[in-house]
Write a protein that holds these residues in place. Sequence first.
Motif, PDB file in Angstrom:
ATOM      1  N   ASP A   5      33.240  41.988   2.398  1.00 14.43           N
ATOM      2  CA  ASP A   5      34.190  42.544   3.254  1.00 14.43           C
ATOM      3  C   ASP A   5      35.274  43.137   2.247  1.00 14.43           C
ATOM      4  OD1 ASP A   5      36.507  43.745   4.729  1.00 14.43           O
ATOM      5  OD2 ASP A   5      36.537  42.057   6.157  1.00 14.43           O
ATOM      6  N   PRO A   6      35.595  44.209   1.716  1.00 14.32           N
ATOM      7  CA  PRO A   6      36.373  44.848   0.807  1.00 14.32           C
ATOM      8  C   PRO A   6      37.777  44.720   1.207  1.00 14.32           C
ATOM      9  CG  PRO A   6      34.882  46.695   1.574  1.00 14.32           C
ATOM     10  CD  PRO A   6      34.315  45.336   2.082  1.00 14.32           C
ATOM     11  N   TYR A   7      37.985  44.636   2.513  1.00 10.32           N
ATOM     12  CA  TYR A   7      39.357  44.575   3.091  1.00 10.32           C
ATOM     13  C   TYR A   7      39.957  43.162   2.933  1.00 10.32           C
ATOM     14  CZ  TYR A   7      39.646  49.467   4.790  1.00 10.32           C
ATOM     15  OH  TYR A   7      39.410  50.720   4.919  1.00 10.32           O
ATOM     16  N   ALA A   8      39.335  42.119   2.991  1.00  8.56           N
ATOM     17  CA  ALA A   8      39.811  40.740   2.936  1.00  8.56           C
ATOM     18  C   ALA A   8      40.067  40.487   1.540  1.00  8.56           C
ATOM     19  CB  ALA A   8      38.364  39.723   3.241  1.00  8.56           C
ATOM     20  N   ASN A   9      41.417  39.585   1.528  1.00  6.85           N
ATOM     21  CA  ASN A   9      42.121  39.151   0.217  1.00  6.85           C
ATOM     22  C   ASN A   9      41.543  37.609  -0.210  1.00  6.85           C
ATOM     23  OD1 ASN A   9      43.447  38.517   2.623  1.00  6.85           O
ATOM     24  ND2 ASN A   9      45.353  37.859   1.137  1.00  6.85           N
ATOM     25  N   ALA A  10      41.236  37.014   0.743  1.00  2.00           N
ATOM     26  CA  ALA A  10      41.008  35.640   0.524  1.00  2.00           C
ATOM     27  C   ALA A  10      39.883  34.974   1.549  1.00  2.00           C
ATOM     28  CB  ALA A  10      42.176  34.684   0.714  1.00  2.00           C
ATOM     29  N   PHE A  11      39.208  34.121   0.980  1.00  2.00           N
ATOM     30  CA  PHE A  11      37.750  33.655   1.589  1.00  2.00           C
ATOM     31  C   PHE A  11      37.746  32.174   1.448  1.00  2.00           C
ATOM     32  CE2 PHE A  11      37.336  38.071  -0.078  1.00  2.00           C
ATOM     33  CZ  PHE A  11      36.633  38.368   1.073  1.00  2.00           C
ATOM     34  N   LYS A  12      36.838  31.712   2.456  1.00  3.19           N
ATOM     35  CA  LYS A  12      36.503  30.201   2.739  1.00  3.19           C
ATOM     36  C   LYS A  12      35.374  29.684   1.792  1.00  3.19           C
ATOM     37  CE  LYS A  12      35.894  29.877   6.879  1.00  3.19           C
ATOM     38  NZ  LYS A  12      35.934  29.762   8.544  1.00  3.19           N
ATOM     39  N   ARG A  13      35.583  28.411   1.427  1.00  2.00           N
ATOM     40  CA  ARG A  13      34.198  27.899   0.727  1.00  2.00           C
ATOM     41  C   ARG A  13      33.044  27.437   1.762  1.00  2.00           C
ATOM     42  NH1 ARG A  13      30.810  24.681   0.057  1.00  2.00           N
ATOM     43  NH2 ARG A  13      30.464  23.228  -1.434  1.00  2.00           N
ATOM     44  N   GLY A  14      33.534  27.163   3.046  1.00  4.10           N
ATOM     45  CA  GLY A  14      32.461  26.546   3.929  1.00  4.10           C
ATOM     46  C   GLY A  14      32.904  27.134   5.293  1.00  4.10           C
ATOM     47  N   PRO A  15      32.505  26.107   6.167  1.00  6.68           N
ATOM     48  CA  PRO A  15      32.638  26.271   7.608  1.00  6.68           C
ATOM     49  C   PRO A  15      34.044  25.904   8.198  1.00  6.68           C
ATOM     50  CG  PRO A  15      31.444  24.212   7.388  1.00  6.68           C
ATOM     51  CD  PRO A  15      31.605  25.091   6.087  1.00  6.68           C
ATOM     52  N   GLU A  16      35.000  25.481   7.260  1.00  7.97           N
ATOM     53  CA  GLU A  16      36.201  24.879   7.841  1.00  7.97           C
ATOM     54  C   GLU A  16      37.080  26.132   8.449  1.00  7.97           C
ATOM     55  OE1 GLU A  16      36.777  26.757   3.599  1.00  7.97           O
ATOM     56  OE2 GLU A  16      35.109  25.430   4.743  1.00  7.97           O
ATOM     57  N   PRO A  17      37.761  25.823   9.384  1.00 10.94           N
ATOM     58  CA  PRO A  17      38.544  26.923  10.112  1.00 10.94           C
ATOM     59  C   PRO A  17      39.629  27.461   9.031  1.00 10.94           C
ATOM     60  CG  PRO A  17      39.390  24.984  10.765  1.00 10.94           C
ATOM     61  CD  PRO A  17      38.247  24.440  10.036  1.00 10.94           C
TER      62      PRO A  17
END
Length: 436
Positions: free
Chosen positions: A108-120
């Motif tokens: 997703d090129p619009y996202a600025n930050a991402f998660k490591r795993g399934p954590e909310p």
Amino acid sequence: MSERAETGRIGVDPTLLARVTAEVAEAFDGDERVAETFSRIMTDNLASVTERLGDGTTFVLTGDIPAMWLRDSGAQVRPYLVLAAEDPALTEVLVGVLRRQLEFIVLDPYANAFKRGPEPSWHADDETEMGPQIWERKYEIDSLCFPLDLGHLLWRVTGRTDVVDSRYAAAAEATLALWELEQDHSRSTYRFQRRSCPPTDTLTSDGRGTPVGWTGMSWSAFRPSDDACTHHYNVPGNMFAHAVLGRLEELAAAGLLEEELGRRAAALRAQIGEGIETHGRVTLADGGEVYAYEVDGLGSQLVMDDANMPSLLSAPLSGYLAPDDPRYLATREVLLSERNPYYYAGSAARGIGSPHTPERYVWPIALAVQGLTSLDEEEKRRIVRLLCDTTGGTGLMHEGFDCDDPSRFTREWFSWANAMFCELVLDVSGRRLPSR
């Protein structure tokens, strides 16, 4: 995302670090405090935030927030890039950072930050197209610049061509498509709203942002601070994009990217450059001309600078202007004065802060940028020592600190600021990233 892999060393080879630390001590006339602070941060900063994953990629936490920002992770590794040519194991970690960033961009090129795993995510209720791996979806033009710049730097520093692989090409294509689309934001489907938050955390007009006209620049929803743009053509972000597009041209000319992608990058670069020079400059009351921080293409311009990179102050680091360019020097003079509403002068320090933090809080990131872009070697040394003096007794850099009382600060542990301190120390010691 794959599980964490068992890995060896994450960080600089101890023998190399000892040699570089000795160079630092010599450059600062035997100042043990500078050398010790540098060595400790270089040892701990990357290892404390980095996970090597089973797929060979590297996940980098921003520090005290359990997520990976594209921008922050690109900036966090810059001092390690300086030493990568002498440390193959370190290079593998950095290549892993790049590959994780590239996969996130394609996701997703619009996202600025991402998660490591399934954590909310803390921001799961944001009104936008959130996906399961997204931590936050505040679109910022600079978020796409940092990974592409990192790949180019890795190629330049180490000579490794495998960093510009199919993942890099796919991320470059996604970035080009988005930047081209967002030249005319009326065609975009991107929306962002957050409820029960400060006004700077959301977009107006049902998530579309304030009106803009055509400039040739590319639209951005948020600033590098994650605060909403006042006017949605962020000039320093477009300066960085302009420079990165030139790097895509260079990679295409070297046969590492398709020629057509290089031609598209060149065409967009020309339009953004014309937009910056035509719409992104403002004449002050005294007749001087400087770059604005943001414009809307409808006549509104904002003269200021923010502490986060890319900033107007960091334009030479982005690669848009040389540090001795008269246009840059005129702008710099305004930014480092009270004509910038976020420049603060106190009894302990003076420098640029941010609307993202309390009034009269100076940012170590901005001080480091001031040093890295200075033409005065003594100013660089003065800023390094100032940074050591203003840690509030922690020995670490913070997000911001009270310019009258450094014991008052935000974010006790801020990995990006620590990295910027180390990059400045290396610069004073004669170790620098390739100039572009």
